[in-house]
Write a protein that holds these residues in place. Structure first.
Motif, PDB file in Angstrom:
ATOM      1  N   UNK A  27     -13.451  -7.293  -6.766  1.00  0.00           N
ATOM      2  CA  UNK A  27     -11.827  -6.712  -5.848  1.00  0.00           C
ATOM      3  C   UNK A  27     -12.272  -7.490  -4.507  1.00  0.00           C
ATOM      4  N   UNK A  28     -10.098  -7.491  -4.621  1.00  0.00           N
ATOM      5  CA  UNK A  28      -9.987  -8.026  -3.242  1.00  0.00           C
ATOM      6  C   UNK A  28      -9.696  -6.271  -2.345  1.00  0.00           C
ATOM      7  N   UNK A  29     -10.255  -6.404  -0.407  1.00  0.00           N
ATOM      8  CA  UNK A  29      -9.069  -5.992   0.288  1.00  0.00           C
ATOM      9  C   UNK A  29      -7.518  -6.483   0.497  1.00  0.00           C
ATOM     10  N   UNK A  30      -6.944  -5.312   0.523  1.00  0.00           N
ATOM     11  CA  UNK A  30      -5.540  -6.340   0.922  1.00  0.00           C
ATOM     12  C   UNK A  30      -5.207  -5.529   1.705  1.00  0.00           C
ATOM     13  N   UNK A  31      -4.206  -5.935   2.599  1.00  0.00           N
ATOM     14  CA  UNK A  31      -3.716  -4.609   3.981  1.00  0.00           C
ATOM     15  C   UNK A  31      -1.970  -5.738   4.613  1.00  0.00           C
ATOM     16  N   UNK A  32      -1.007  -5.014   4.438  1.00  0.00           N
ATOM     17  CA  UNK A  32       0.448  -5.740   4.381  1.00  0.00           C
ATOM     18  C   UNK A  32       1.110  -5.799   6.227  1.00  0.00           C
ATOM     19  N   UNK A  33       0.578  -6.107   6.665  1.00  0.00           N
ATOM     20  CA  UNK A  33       0.586  -5.718   7.585  1.00  0.00           C
ATOM     21  C   UNK A  33       2.194  -5.706   8.427  1.00  0.00           C
ATOM     22  N   UNK A  34       3.550  -5.983   7.246  1.00  0.00           N
ATOM     23  CA  UNK A  34       4.618  -6.056   7.463  1.00  0.00           C
ATOM     24  C   UNK A  34       5.457  -5.086   7.070  1.00  0.00           C
ATOM     25  N   UNK A  35       4.698  -4.114   6.085  1.00  0.00           N
ATOM     26  CA  UNK A  35       5.403  -1.974   5.884  1.00  0.00           C
ATOM     27  C   UNK A  35       5.428  -1.738   7.155  1.00  0.00           C
ATOM     28  N   UNK A  36       6.159  -0.584   7.554  1.00  0.00           N
ATOM     29  CA  UNK A  36       6.293   0.089   8.247  1.00  0.00           C
ATOM     30  C   UNK A  36       4.691   0.897   7.949  1.00  0.00           C
ATOM     31  N   UNK A  67       3.373   3.640   8.839  1.00  0.00           N
ATOM     32  CA  UNK A  67       3.263   4.913   8.278  1.00  0.00           C
ATOM     33  C   UNK A  67       2.647   4.744   7.411  1.00  0.00           C
ATOM     34  N   UNK A  68       3.008   3.616   6.536  1.00  0.00           N
ATOM     35  CA  UNK A  68       2.565   3.086   5.234  1.00  0.00           C
ATOM     36  C   UNK A  68       1.237   2.545   4.800  1.00  0.00           C
ATOM     37  N   UNK A  69       1.584   1.797   6.052  1.00  0.00           N
ATOM     38  CA  UNK A  69       0.661   0.843   5.987  1.00  0.00           C
ATOM     39  C   UNK A  69      -1.632   1.155   5.587  1.00  0.00           C
TER      40      UNK A  69
END
Length: 393
Positions: free
Chosen positions: A294-303, A305-307
């Motif tokens: 497993x890899x945890x990934x957060x995309x900080x470029x989305x709004x 409210x969707x992060x």
């Protein structure tokens, strides 16, 4: 990787492989040699001989692990014409002598991490590897966690800019096999045989991951070492522990990022936990070896409210190494990293290209480990390193 030169395969027979060491790492490497050709398209080879000091035990291990024969004298094995690859799984104090002799004899060499017990030994090994490379002889150090598919994917995401500018990294490698003060003395607790404790044993992995994932270099180091249990039961009574139980370091990287590294072999309840957190201005990656698929990934470029952190199950054929294994969702394990490592090493030999991590990369980690020791001895003073990213890292 460097530009391929020429194939290093014998023209008339399969590659002959010898492994030196049959305990923990010898078993892991043997499992990889036994299975790699069943899943990957690699050059033909034969598991020729397993080497160890105890004749009866190494013979038993050789039969169990798929080796054609066993031996107790590694020097005579290195001199054999039917041996092309030497896989060194012996303790660190033996690495330099075996690796240098093997490289001078024209054998390709894979050696377990850390490269050596001392900086001087590591430098001699690297010089021998560089000289041998000019004759088409390849060498590689076994930082097997580079071959975890999730971490290989993490490196791809970082290189693609998905995290933006990486600001800081947290790396913690924690084990508990020495938590009990009555755990017996072993060679890993003596500086003359182990070189260092948790520092060389597991901090080497954590530091290599920082360099590998970011493609960066360390310029400054501050460190601390500590031994919590300074005596352990030996066969003739208490023996002095001469290495560290735990280590801490703060690393300044050439890019401006800061990495904190914490390692321990007395972290009660932590069996083999390598946790990595990589924070950029556009995203974050999380990884835990105890959930290595497993890899945890957060995309900080989305709004905003969707992060949120996305759980990526790294089991798709599109992920690194996974095309050879099971259908989607069928997880792989720790042992597969060694199979991937052998696969990459064999392909480098076939293609005549320098495999990674190279001895130069291993020496770079050794410089950082030495700087942490120097800092710790000087009450965590800041130590400067003149370092640049190494090709392949």
């Amino acid at each position: 990787m460097s530009t391929p030169t020429h194939s290093s395969l014998p023209s008339d027979r399969p590659l002959g492989v010898a492994a030196i060491g049959y305990a923990f790492m010898g078993k892991a490497h043997s499992n990889a040699w036994r299975n790699v050709a069943s899943f990957f398209d690699v050059p033909a080879f034969e598991q020729k001989v397993l080497v160890g000091r105890d004749a009866a035990q190494v013979a038993e291990a050789a039969a169990k692990y798929g080796w054609a024969e066993s031996a107790t004298d590694w020097r005579s094995v290195v001199d054999r014409d039917d041996i092309d690859i030497i896989d060194i799984c012996a303790p660190g104090w033996m690495h330099a002598e075996i690796a240098i002799a093997a490289l001078e004899a024209g054998k390709h060499v894979l050696v377990e991490k850390p490269l050596a017990n001392t900086l001087g030994e590591a430098e001699l090994m690297t010089a021998a590897a560089e000289k041998a490379r000019k004759r088409g002889v390849q060498s590689m150090i076994g930082f097997n966690y580079r071959r975890v598919p999730a971490l290989a994917l993490a490196r791809e995401l970082i290189a693609e800019g998905r995290l933006g500018t990486v600001r800081h990294v947290r790396a913690a490698y924690l084990q508990d096999w020495l938590s009990d003060a009555e755990s017996p003395m072993t060679w890993r607790l003596r500086k003359e045989t182990a070189g260092s404790g948790a520092l060389g044993d597991i901090a080497s992995h954590a530091i290599d991951q920082v360099l590998y994932l970011l493609g960066d270099a360390v310029t400054e180091v501050s460190g601390r070492l500590h031994t919590f249990v300074d005596q352990r039961p030996g066969p003739n009574g208490p023996e002095q522990v001469t290495v560290d139980d735990a280590a801490w370091a703060t690393l300044t990287l050439a890019s401006g990022a800061i990495a904190s590294v914490e390692v321990s072999r007395v972290a009660t309840g932590q069996k083999n936990s390598l946790k990595l957190e990589i924070y950029g201005d556009k995203g974050t990656i999380l990884f835990d070896l105890e959930a290595l698929n497993e890899l945890g990934f957060l995309d900080g470029t989305v709004p905003v409210r969707e992060q949120g952190f996305r759980r990526i199950l790294v089991n798709e054929p599109e992920h690194p190494y996974l095309e050879a294994w099971w259908p989607q969702g069928h997880i792989i394990g720790w042992e597969h990293t060694f199979t991937h490592q052998i696969r990459d090493f064999l392909l480098a030999i076939r293609d005549g290209s320098q495999p990674s991590p190279s001895f130069e990369e291993g020496l770079n980690v050794q410089h950082i480990l030495a700087a942490i020791e120097e800092s710790a001895a000087a009450k965590s003073s800041l130590i400067q390193l003149n370092a640049t990213p190494i090709e392949g890292a």
